[in-house]
Write an enzyme that holds these catalytic residues in place. Sequence first.
Site, short mmCIF file in Angstrom:
data_model
loop_
_atom_site.label_atom_id
_atom_site.label_comp_id
_atom_site.label_asym_id
_atom_site.label_seq_id
_atom_site.Cartn_x
_atom_site.Cartn_y
_atom_site.Cartn_z
N HIS A 110 24.20 -3.12 -26.78
CA HIS A 110 25.54 -2.54 -26.94
C HIS A 110 26.64 -3.49 -26.46
O HIS A 110 27.81 -3.31 -26.79
CB HIS A 110 25.64 -1.18 -26.24
CG HIS A 110 25.78 -1.23 -24.75
ND1 HIS A 110 24.72 -1.02 -23.90
CD2 HIS A 110 26.84 -1.47 -23.96
CE1 HIS A 110 25.12 -1.12 -22.64
NE2 HIS A 110 26.42 -1.40 -22.65
N ASP A 140 17.91 -0.92 -26.28
CA ASP A 140 19.22 -1.49 -25.97
C ASP A 140 19.10 -2.90 -25.40
O ASP A 140 19.79 -3.26 -24.44
CB ASP A 140 19.99 -0.59 -25.00
CG ASP A 140 21.50 -0.88 -25.03
OD1 ASP A 140 21.95 -1.62 -25.92
OD2 ASP A 140 22.21 -0.38 -24.14
N SER A 213 26.69 -4.04 -17.61
CA SER A 213 25.69 -3.84 -18.65
C SER A 213 25.07 -5.17 -19.09
O SER A 213 25.78 -6.12 -19.39
CB SER A 213 26.32 -3.16 -19.87
OG SER A 213 26.65 -1.83 -19.59
#
Length: 480
Positions: A110, A140, A213
């Site tokens: 993402h 992911d 992230s």
Amino acid sequence: MHPLRLRMAWMIGLTVMFVLTQALAVAARTPDSFADLAERISPAVVNITTSTTVAGRTGPQGIVPEGSPFEDFFREFQDRGGQGDRPRRSSALGSGFVISEDGFVVTNNHVIEGADEILIEFFGGQELPAEVIGTDPKTDIALLKVEAETALPFVSFGDSDTARVGDWVIAMGNPLGQGFSVSAGIVSARNRALSGTYDDYIQTDAAINRGNSGGPLFNLDGQVIGVNTAILSPNGGSIGIGFSMASNVVTKVVDQLKEFGETRRGWLGVRIQDVTDDVAEAMGLASTSGALVTDVPEGPARDAGMEAGDVIVKFDGRDVTDTRSLVRQVGNTTVGKAVLVVVNRDGKTQTLKVTLGRREEAEGAAVPASQPMDDTTDAPAEVMILGLTISPLDDTLREQLELPASAEGLVVTDVDEVSEAYEKGLRAGDVITEAGQQKVTDIAALEEQIDAAREAGRKSLLLLVRRAGDPRFVALGLDE
């Protein structure tokens, strides 16, 4: 000294020595500082900046209503501001880490999804463009590659299965775009599932914020045991509940992305559900372990002889505890491998040899909504059984429910809202195709299965119910 007192003094001394030894051992495992570790591994942690082209707006939508006398004014104002209907560039920030000296970088999917340009910033300030080698939205994870003139500092993956609740961990990354940052905490929980099929998250209280992230979660040996992916927060900031995808999941994905540019997961070819207490009782199972097969479309499992109603208890030599464990085991198995699958069928175990297909190919193929069943000639009137008003399928009902001409069974036309059937989710339009693991095409067949279950001392009857082609087993209690 009296012998008894001497013995007591000796025992007290041993106890004190033991307590001191344990205290020293604990102290040895608890570092005074993480500085040396952070200094050693930080050169391999990177900041990631992505750039994406966003289509421009064609007018002042959302500001004034269309046709308003102020529309031209706001359009002119936007044009003076350099916006108008021209495409705009949008940037986003994330983190990642280098896993090889030749420039492979791991991050979250993402972070880079939809990006036109990806720029990697290293700890020392160097910046290099990156290309996408492959991505896996299911976990992911994304694998990038940069080309550097010299060998790059990198970190290695550790075994996430050895991480215990309470172990120290440190998270590194680029939180809120503030640049390189380190936070420390412990492993708060293991084997967390959020929403994905292959989820295996490590929960930690090490501070993780937006921008972290894709960054690494390290153990005290400087090994990556997780990829920081998500936080649980009511306000967008860290409240001490962060999630990192376990390294033992990530390494398998990265290896496949590096070799093939895509994932290649094993595919068994079944639809499954967990075995609940009432389903176990209805089937005469000793426990709720295993995965209950609700449908076997065309594929590897059907070729091997697997049937709806089988309970998969072992896969490739490993116990199957529930559907999640089976999905992960199958997905982690090499495509094309022949594996032994142990199923419970009619109270007996059978071993089937299945050659696995590839999930990514199967997901693009159509799955039949129902299997052809025997024709039925009689069509009795509606009756109410077990809180359900049911009727055999006919051409009119097939057309109303958009079912194929080959579909057979009993259609639920109404459900008593105070019945167990309603509580367990049965609704009008559901089609019952099996009862007691036997096909039912008419009401008499269902009644026979009810009588057989009662004679066998069962407290419930197992029904195979289809809704819009999707099957599931439901156990309904039998009236005394």
